[in-house]
Design a protein around this motif. Structure first.
Motif, PDB file in Angstrom:
ATOM      1  N   ARG A   1      -9.786   4.592  -1.867  1.00  0.00           N
ATOM      2  CA  ARG A   1     -10.567   3.484  -2.431  1.00  0.00           C
ATOM      3  C   ARG A   1     -11.946   3.983  -2.820  1.00  0.00           C
ATOM      4  O   ARG A   1     -12.468   3.654  -3.892  1.00  0.00           O
ATOM      5  N   MET A   2     -12.527   4.821  -1.962  1.00  0.00           N
ATOM      6  CA  MET A   2     -13.865   5.332  -2.235  1.00  0.00           C
ATOM      7  C   MET A   2     -13.881   6.219  -3.473  1.00  0.00           C
ATOM      8  O   MET A   2     -14.810   6.186  -4.269  1.00  0.00           O
ATOM      9  N   ALA A   3     -12.828   7.017  -3.633  1.00  0.00           N
ATOM     10  CA  ALA A   3     -12.792   7.941  -4.773  1.00  0.00           C
ATOM     11  C   ALA A   3     -12.565   7.197  -6.086  1.00  0.00           C
ATOM     12  O   ALA A   3     -13.037   7.627  -7.133  1.00  0.00           O
ATOM     13  N   LEU A   4     -11.820   6.081  -6.041  1.00  0.00           N
ATOM     14  CA  LEU A   4     -11.447   5.383  -7.280  1.00  0.00           C
ATOM     15  C   LEU A   4     -12.397   4.249  -7.643  1.00  0.00           C
ATOM     16  O   LEU A   4     -12.432   3.813  -8.797  1.00  0.00           O
ATOM     17  N   ALA A   5     -13.155   3.761  -6.649  1.00  0.00           N
ATOM     18  CA  ALA A   5     -13.949   2.550  -6.896  1.00  0.00           C
ATOM     19  C   ALA A   5     -14.913   2.746  -8.067  1.00  0.00           C
ATOM     20  O   ALA A   5     -15.008   1.903  -8.966  1.00  0.00           O
ATOM     21  N   GLY A   6     -15.635   3.858  -8.045  1.00  0.00           N
ATOM     22  CA  GLY A   6     -16.593   4.121  -9.112  1.00  0.00           C
ATOM     23  C   GLY A   6     -15.903   4.250 -10.466  1.00  0.00           C
ATOM     24  O   GLY A   6     -16.315   3.662 -11.460  1.00  0.00           O
ATOM     25  N   ALA A   7     -14.800   5.020 -10.472  1.00  0.00           N
ATOM     26  CA  ALA A   7     -14.079   5.250 -11.728  1.00  0.00           C
ATOM     27  C   ALA A   7     -13.560   3.951 -12.323  1.00  0.00           C
ATOM     28  O   ALA A   7     -13.437   3.818 -13.545  1.00  0.00           O
ATOM     29  N   ALA A   8     -13.263   2.967 -11.469  1.00  0.00           N
ATOM     30  CA  ALA A   8     -12.711   1.686 -11.957  1.00  0.00           C
ATOM     31  C   ALA A   8     -13.745   0.896 -12.749  1.00  0.00           C
ATOM     32  O   ALA A   8     -13.404   0.018 -13.533  1.00  0.00           O
TER      33      ALA A   8
ATOM     34  N   GLU B   1      -7.421  -0.224 -13.219  1.00  0.00           N
ATOM     35  CA  GLU B   1      -8.659  -0.502 -13.967  1.00  0.00           C
ATOM     36  C   GLU B   1      -9.233   0.797 -14.545  1.00  0.00           C
ATOM     37  O   GLU B   1      -9.820   0.790 -15.624  1.00  0.00           O
ATOM     38  N   ALA B   2      -9.047   1.892 -13.822  1.00  0.00           N
ATOM     39  CA  ALA B   2      -9.601   3.162 -14.297  1.00  0.00           C
ATOM     40  C   ALA B   2      -8.848   3.700 -15.512  1.00  0.00           C
ATOM     41  O   ALA B   2      -9.432   4.374 -16.354  1.00  0.00           O
TER      42      ALA B   2
ATOM     43  N   ARG C   1     -19.215   6.562 -15.606  1.00  0.00           N
ATOM     44  CA  ARG C   1     -18.351   7.247 -16.578  1.00  0.00           C
ATOM     45  C   ARG C   1     -17.953   8.652 -16.130  1.00  0.00           C
ATOM     46  O   ARG C   1     -16.804   9.046 -16.261  1.00  0.00           O
ATOM     47  N   PRO C   2     -18.887   9.453 -15.576  1.00  0.00           N
ATOM     48  CA  PRO C   2     -18.487  10.811 -15.146  1.00  0.00           C
ATOM     49  C   PRO C   2     -17.367  10.791 -14.094  1.00  0.00           C
ATOM     50  O   PRO C   2     -16.501  11.678 -14.085  1.00  0.00           O
ATOM     51  N   TYR C   3     -17.392   9.782 -13.208  1.00  0.00           N
ATOM     52  CA  TYR C   3     -16.348   9.714 -12.180  1.00  0.00           C
ATOM     53  C   TYR C   3     -15.010   9.432 -12.832  1.00  0.00           C
ATOM     54  O   TYR C   3     -13.966   9.965 -12.421  1.00  0.00           O
ATOM     55  N   ASN C   4     -15.019   8.584 -13.832  1.00  0.00           N
ATOM     56  CA  ASN C   4     -13.792   8.264 -14.542  1.00  0.00           C
ATOM     57  C   ASN C   4     -13.267   9.489 -15.280  1.00  0.00           C
ATOM     58  O   ASN C   4     -12.055   9.764 -15.267  1.00  0.00           O
ATOM     59  N   ASP C   5     -14.174  10.247 -15.887  1.00  0.00           N
ATOM     60  CA  ASP C   5     -13.751  11.455 -16.624  1.00  0.00           C
ATOM     61  C   ASP C   5     -13.092  12.448 -15.675  1.00  0.00           C
ATOM     62  O   ASP C   5     -12.061  13.062 -15.998  1.00  0.00           O
TER      63      ASP C   5
ATOM     64  N   PHE D   1     -19.283   2.023  -4.833  1.00  0.00           N
ATOM     65  CA  PHE D   1     -18.999   2.260  -6.256  1.00  0.00           C
ATOM     66  C   PHE D   1     -19.792   3.421  -6.830  1.00  0.00           C
ATOM     67  O   PHE D   1     -19.808   3.633  -8.045  1.00  0.00           O
ATOM     68  N   LYS D   2     -20.459   4.170  -5.950  1.00  0.00           N
ATOM     69  CA  LYS D   2     -21.203   5.389  -6.343  1.00  0.00           C
ATOM     70  C   LYS D   2     -22.239   5.066  -7.418  1.00  0.00           C
ATOM     71  O   LYS D   2     -22.327   5.710  -8.457  1.00  0.00           O
ATOM     72  N   LEU D   3     -23.040   4.021  -7.145  1.00  0.00           N
ATOM     73  CA  LEU D   3     -24.072   3.618  -8.100  1.00  0.00           C
ATOM     74  C   LEU D   3     -25.444   4.072  -7.599  1.00  0.00           C
ATOM     75  O   LEU D   3     -25.652   4.212  -6.391  1.00  0.00           O
ATOM     76  N   ASN D   4     -26.347   4.264  -8.543  1.00  0.00           N
ATOM     77  CA  ASN D   4     -27.728   4.608  -8.201  1.00  0.00           C
ATOM     78  C   ASN D   4     -28.508   3.304  -8.089  1.00  0.00           C
ATOM     79  O   ASN D   4     -28.829   2.668  -9.098  1.00  0.00           O
TER      80      ASN D   4
END
Lengths: 81, 685
Positions: free
Chosen positions: B352-359, B482-483, B444-448, B389-392
């Protein structure tokens, strides 16, 4: 921790013994268990409980005295007929 | 005992004790194979043929020929009976030879497509099924090895349709081929022990002296009377306890013909370890074998059936619980007749942690995803949103302030300082295009990186894939969907969970489906819902022995996986839990192949096993013994989504499995009370 075998001496899976299954089957008579255990199942469970519990004594005797028991069976069948 | 006599013994111990005295004067000792050196897990050897018929029918379907397993069995029986009739005209024993009549059967079914490899493939499968059902009789095999070490000539004589080459394979797999000099089968010569013609043949071939030859078997005629007539000494084993064991499984099988409850019980009986396999084990091993393995096995059997029905091309087992499912699946596969037509599988490193940001990369942060983030009680404010969600947070602060929010403003409903006003502001924030543009840009970088990883795993080359996880909300599949939603080449996801609790509505669509196979809240299933008593048990039992995934890192060569730190206190506690549950996991894996073999031979589907699975779940989870709660209760459970904050008013968990042992012991109706409450909840749903 004390070790134990997966299958006990009565050929039952440990932790899922037939006696325990029987208790839950009786419970299921009053509380639906989803795919409930019916009256026929409970009767079969009683028979299997008896087989597991006493089979270790009965079956060796049946095998040892098979010939005598066969003769007795045939005699009884002749009497019945 | 003089030559030309035979004696019956009713226990192995007595037979071996007397046999040792006789063998001292003998040069040759011969054994019967089936029901003497080997015992079968099932009562009827003909049950194995159904599995082979399924296998042949599957092979035929792959070649575009439509034939049912029943028809295959009928053709086999026809050719076998015909051959027995033919040999009966020339020999006293009506024997058959497997390669001959099976070759005829395959020629009948496959026509011009038949070849040598086909017969070899079918023979290999039949021998694999036989091996899976045969268990060496420990005491007799040890005596056989002892006799061999003493320099005796050891022969195996068997009346069966399998030729000696096949029997040698079985003996080798039994682990005592080194101690056997020759294996003789009646299928090669059509001369069997039953008529007594087999013994002169063996005597002539190996130049044996009948007076110095001892034979051991289980049949009073073939292994007792006939060798005695030929001048041998013979010992016949008539084991009452073996008869009891066979009688038990026969009765379960017979009950199972009419009552579905007993089908799962029959499989359970057939998968139990026997003889040398049934050694004392750690109690957790026993729980893994007898409780978790049948539940997981039924789940994966259902997965196999659904995959075929939906024409899934590939199965992805999601980390970390998917590790156990994949391992179990791989052990099951060789035993299933339909293995050739099942999809390929692989293990996907996700969390969940790895995908949350990418989603969030293309759709932004949705209200549903934010609600999921606030489910654990340790998550309170926007800082937790940023962590997940790995946000700043600092870059997003101006957007929050525009909506009268701060990073520390409480937003979780589990905290008393959360106000309705702040929740409304948060909802407005989520509707703010500028905020969402910033979120998308940051993620976006996490999704890439995720796309790179999924391309490596071949995700986008397939049209329909199965996503397999333990449960419970389908969050990983939600984030994954979603990703990848922006990609035109994305596959259709068929999510298959062990249990779907559906606490948060799942966004199902034509390209994204989810179902719980053992339990699904959308189906009323009181028995299966017992899994909700202790969900963490399944997570811990199935979890892989590697740390959770934190994210994906794009590198020059592709994509690398970033795992959680293994040195901190939480990781050490998790390692301690892993070590504690290691015997349990071993028990599950050891049961896998036996479960699959039993299911294949008995011919049951996952639907047939459901009543027994429901019973296991209810008995073990809803009505556990005190000793079981003490044994299986978790020592530690990690939730990577969970934050570190604590709500001021925290109600202690009142779940049954969290109750103290003393309250479980001294309150006799406690379990019943919990069960009735659970039944009420299911009915209200």
């Amino acid at each position: 921790m004390r070790k134990c075998k997966v299958q006990d001496e009565c050929y039952q899976p440990r932790g899922i013994e037939t006696g325990r299954t029987l208790r839950h089957a009786l419970l299921a008579a009053y509380i639906p268990m989803g795919n409930s255990v019916s009256r026929i199942d409970r009767r079969s469970l009683v028979k299997m409980w008896l087989t597991h519990r006493f089979g270790g004594i009965v079956f060796p005797l049946l095998v040892k005295h098979e010939n005598r028991l066969n003769k007795l069976y045939l005699r009884l069948r002749r009497i019945r007929n | 005992m003089k030559p030309g006599k035979y004696k019956q013994y009713y226990t192995q111990e007595k037979l071996i004790r007397f046999g040792r005295k006789l063998a001292a004067d003998c040069e040759t000792v011969s054994f019967d194979l089936f029901d003497t050196l080997f015992v079968r897990r099932v009562h009827d050897p003909d049950l194995l043929k159904r599995s082979v018929a399924d296998f042949v029918a599957t092979l035929a379907r792959k070649r575009g020929l439509h034939i049912s397993a029943g028809k295959v069995q009928f053709i086999r029986d026809t050719f076998e009976i015909a051959q027995r009739k033919e040999t009966g005209q020339k020999f006293d024993d009506h024997e058959a030879c497997y390669p001959v009549y099976m070759g005829q059967m395959l020629a009948e079914i496959f026509g011009e497509q038949v070849n040598e490899q086909l017969l070899a493939k079918v023979t290999a499968f039949e021998l694999a099924v036989e091996s899976s059902m045969l268990v060496p009789r420990q005491m007799l095999v040890e005596w056989l090895k002892e006799l061999h070490d003493q320099g005796k000539k050891i022969l195996i004589l068997s009346d069966i349709y399998l030729p000696a080459s096949c029997l040698e394979t079985l003996v080798e797999r039994g682990g005592f081929a080194d101690s056997v000099d020759h294996v003789i089968s009646s299928a090669d010569t059509f001369l069997a022990k039953a008529s007594g013609k087999g013994f002169p043949l063996v005597q002539e071939r190996f130049d044996l002296t009948p007076e110095k030859w001892l034979h051991i078997g289980d049949n009073p005629v073939s292994d007792g009377l006939r060798p005695a007539e030929f001048g041998l000494r013979a010992l016949v084993l008539r084991d009452g306890r073996e008869k009891m064991r066979k009688s038990i499984i026969r009765r379960y099988w017979n009950y199972g013909q009419g009552r579905t409850f007993f089908r799962g019980r029959t499989v359970h009986q057939a998968m139990l370890p026997m003889e040398g396999e049934n050694i004392p084990r750690h109690p957790l091993y026993v729980e893994g074998y007898n409780f978790l393995a049948p539940v997981i096995g039924t789940f994966l059997l259902n997965l196999a059936e659904e995959s075929q029905r939906l024409s899934v091309e590939h199965i992805y087992f999601l980390s970390r619980e998917g590790w156990m499912f994949e391992s179990f699946w791989k052990k099951m596969l060789p035993h299933l007749p339909q293995a050739d037509v099942l999809p390929s599988e692989s293990y996907l490193y996700v969390s969940r942690m790895a995908l949350a940001g990418a989603a969030c990369a293309y759709q932004g942060l949705t209200p549903d995803n934010a609600a999921i983030a606030f489910l654990p009680s340790g998550n309170r404010d926007f800082r937790d949103i940023c962590r997940i969600f790995k946000l700043n947070g600092e870059a997003l602060l101006p957007h929050l302030q525009r909506h009268n929010l701060q990073l520390e403003t409480a937003l979780s409903p589990q905290y008393p300082e959360t106000t309705v006003k702040n929740c409304i502001h948060f909802t407005e924030l989520l509707e703010d295009d500028l905020f969402q543009a910033e979120v998308q840009s940051q993620t976006r970088p996490y999704n890439d990186a995720l796309m790179q990883y999924l391309e490596q795993e071949g995700m986008f080359k397939r049209k329909e894939v199965a996503i397999v996880d333990v449960g419970w909300l389908g969050t990983i599949q939600r984030f994954l969907n979603e990703a990848v939603a922006h990609r035109p080449d994305r596959p259709i996801f068929h999510g298959m969970l062990l249990a779907a609790t559906r606490g948060i509505p799942f966004p199902a669509s034509t390209v994204n489906q989810l179902s719980g196979l053992i339990y699904d809240r959308f189906r009323f299933d009181l028995g299966g819902s017992a899994i909700l008593y202790n969900r963490d048990l399944f997570e811990e039992a199935c979890r892989a022995p590697h740390p959770t995934l934190n994210g994906y890192i794009l590198t020059e060569s592709g994509c690398e996986l970033e795992f959680r730190n293994t040195e901190d206190k939480t990781a050490k506690a998790e390692q301690m839990q892993d070590d504690f549950f290691a015997p349990l996991q071993q028990g599950i894996l050891d049961a896998a192949s036996r479960f699959a073999a039993a299911v294949a031979v008995l011919g049951y589907s996952s639907l047939d096993l459901k009543p027994w699975t429901n019973h296991l779940l209810t008995a073990k989870l809803a009505f556990p013994k005190n000793s079981e709660v003490e044994l299986i209760r978790l020592r530690h459970h990690l939730d990577d989504f969970h934050g570190t904050k604590k709500p001021p008013v925290q109600t202690p968990s009142m779940a049954l499995w969290d109750r103290s042992i003393s309250s479980l012991r001294w309150k006799p109706l406690l379990r019943l009370k919990y069960y009735l409450l659970a039944a009420r909840d299911r009915l209200q749903e």
